[in-house]
Design a protein around this motif. Sequence first.
Motif, short mmCIF file in Angstrom:
data_model
loop_
_atom_site.label_atom_id
_atom_site.label_comp_id
_atom_site.label_asym_id
_atom_site.label_seq_id
_atom_site.Cartn_x
_atom_site.Cartn_y
_atom_site.Cartn_z
N LEU A 107 -1.04 11.82 -2.65
CA LEU A 107 0.11 11.42 -3.48
C LEU A 107 0.08 12.16 -4.82
O LEU A 107 1.10 12.66 -5.30
CB LEU A 107 0.11 9.90 -3.71
CG LEU A 107 0.50 9.06 -2.48
CD1 LEU A 107 0.08 7.60 -2.66
CD2 LEU A 107 2.02 9.14 -2.22
N ARG A 108 -1.12 12.26 -5.40
CA ARG A 108 -1.25 12.97 -6.68
C ARG A 108 -1.07 14.47 -6.53
O ARG A 108 -0.76 15.16 -7.49
CB ARG A 108 -2.63 12.71 -7.30
CG ARG A 108 -2.77 11.35 -7.92
CD ARG A 108 -4.26 11.01 -8.06
NE ARG A 108 -4.45 9.58 -8.23
CZ ARG A 108 -4.48 8.98 -9.41
NH1 ARG A 108 -4.34 9.68 -10.51
NH2 ARG A 108 -4.66 7.68 -9.48
N PRO A 116 -7.19 5.20 2.42
CA PRO A 116 -6.75 4.97 1.04
C PRO A 116 -7.14 6.10 0.08
O PRO A 116 -6.35 6.49 -0.77
CB PRO A 116 -7.46 3.66 0.66
CG PRO A 116 -7.66 2.95 1.96
CD PRO A 116 -7.90 4.02 2.98
N GLU A 117 -8.35 6.65 0.24
CA GLU A 117 -8.79 7.72 -0.68
C GLU A 117 -7.96 8.98 -0.48
O GLU A 117 -7.59 9.64 -1.46
CB GLU A 117 -10.28 8.07 -0.47
CG GLU A 117 -11.26 6.91 -0.54
CD GLU A 117 -11.20 5.99 0.67
OE1 GLU A 117 -11.17 6.51 1.80
OE2 GLU A 117 -11.15 4.75 0.49
N GLU A 140 5.93 3.21 0.59
CA GLU A 140 5.23 1.97 0.25
C GLU A 140 5.66 0.84 1.19
O GLU A 140 6.84 0.68 1.48
CB GLU A 140 5.56 1.58 -1.19
CG GLU A 140 4.78 0.37 -1.68
CD GLU A 140 5.05 0.09 -3.15
OE1 GLU A 140 4.25 0.52 -4.00
OE2 GLU A 140 6.08 -0.54 -3.45
N ASP A 165 -4.45 8.49 -1.98
CA ASP A 165 -4.44 8.68 -3.44
C ASP A 165 -4.42 10.17 -3.78
O ASP A 165 -3.62 10.63 -4.59
CB ASP A 165 -5.71 8.07 -4.07
CG ASP A 165 -5.55 6.59 -4.28
OD1 ASP A 165 -4.42 6.08 -4.12
OD2 ASP A 165 -6.58 5.94 -4.59
N TYR A 166 -5.34 10.90 -3.15
CA TYR A 166 -5.44 12.34 -3.43
C TYR A 166 -4.13 13.05 -3.08
O TYR A 166 -3.62 13.86 -3.85
CB TYR A 166 -6.61 12.94 -2.62
CG TYR A 166 -6.67 14.44 -2.70
CD1 TYR A 166 -7.24 15.07 -3.81
CD2 TYR A 166 -6.13 15.23 -1.68
CE1 TYR A 166 -7.27 16.46 -3.89
CE2 TYR A 166 -6.17 16.62 -1.75
CZ TYR A 166 -6.74 17.23 -2.86
OH TYR A 166 -6.76 18.59 -2.95
N SER A 171 -1.19 10.30 5.55
CA SER A 171 -2.56 10.13 5.05
C SER A 171 -3.35 9.29 6.05
O SER A 171 -2.78 8.47 6.77
CB SER A 171 -2.54 9.42 3.70
OG SER A 171 -1.63 10.02 2.81
N GLU A 188 0.87 -1.18 0.00
CA GLU A 188 0.00 0.00 0.00
C GLU A 188 0.90 1.23 0.00
O GLU A 188 2.06 1.15 0.41
CB GLU A 188 -0.86 -0.05 1.27
CG GLU A 188 -1.91 1.02 1.39
CD GLU A 188 -2.72 0.84 2.68
OE1 GLU A 188 -3.94 0.65 2.59
OE2 GLU A 188 -2.11 0.90 3.77
N ARG A 189 0.35 2.35 -0.44
CA ARG A 189 1.14 3.59 -0.47
C ARG A 189 0.51 4.66 0.43
O ARG A 189 -0.71 4.71 0.57
CB ARG A 189 1.22 4.12 -1.90
CG ARG A 189 2.05 3.21 -2.77
CD ARG A 189 1.96 3.62 -4.20
NE ARG A 189 2.85 2.77 -5.00
CZ ARG A 189 3.14 2.97 -6.27
NH1 ARG A 189 2.61 3.99 -6.92
NH2 ARG A 189 3.96 2.16 -6.91
N THR A 190 1.36 5.50 0.96
CA THR A 190 0.86 6.62 1.76
C THR A 190 1.72 7.85 1.51
O THR A 190 2.88 7.73 1.07
CB THR A 190 0.83 6.27 3.26
OG1 THR A 190 0.10 7.26 3.98
CG2 THR A 190 2.23 6.15 3.87
N SER A 202 2.59 10.68 -12.05
CA SER A 202 2.57 9.22 -12.15
C SER A 202 3.95 8.63 -12.42
O SER A 202 4.26 7.55 -11.93
CB SER A 202 1.53 8.75 -13.17
OG SER A 202 1.57 9.56 -14.29
#
Length: 141
Positions: free
Chosen positions: A130-131, A123-124, A79, A127-128, A120, A5-7, A136
């Motif tokens: 990280l972007r 998960p939502e 990660e 994502d927000y 973070s 998973e990523r944070t 990408s």
Amino acid sequence: MTQNERTLAIIKPDAVADGHAGAILTLIEKAGFKILAMRMMHLNRQQAEGFYDVHRGKPFFESLVKFMTEGRIIVLALERENAILKWREVMGATNPVNAAEGTIRKLYGASIERNAAHGSDAPETADYELRYFFSSVDLLP
Ligand code: GDP
């Protein structure tokens, strides 16, 4: 097989200015995170307000934005398995007074606001966030 998973993590202006960035990066590596991407930057007001948009209107919003724009930060894409929860565990509770021994906020945080690190919370939001800071190509495996 367990899923990675990523944070998003941030070493906040207080910790960078106080010279704790190196120690915090060591804690990140010791906790088994892979550093996918890393960026040092000095947020302007618009960037900080956008990042903390969910807190707009709260009594501490103005002060938080001022703090987050006072100096350089280090933004990281991390990660590992269960990264979001694990990173929040390594950081400790929001208020350093309530943070467990050995956590980043216990070691380096001075107050509920000046608490050395960000992570973070779901998960939502990961994502927000990280972007918000990375493109990408930065986040390729
Ligand atoms: P986090 O997910 O643990 O970072 O906590 P929150 O999402 O609730 O808050 C975001 C950030 O706002 C925190 O990390 C603090 O820097 C700051 N903050 C949170 N609560 C307070 C508060 O009650 N007062 C002040 N001054 N700052 C706060």
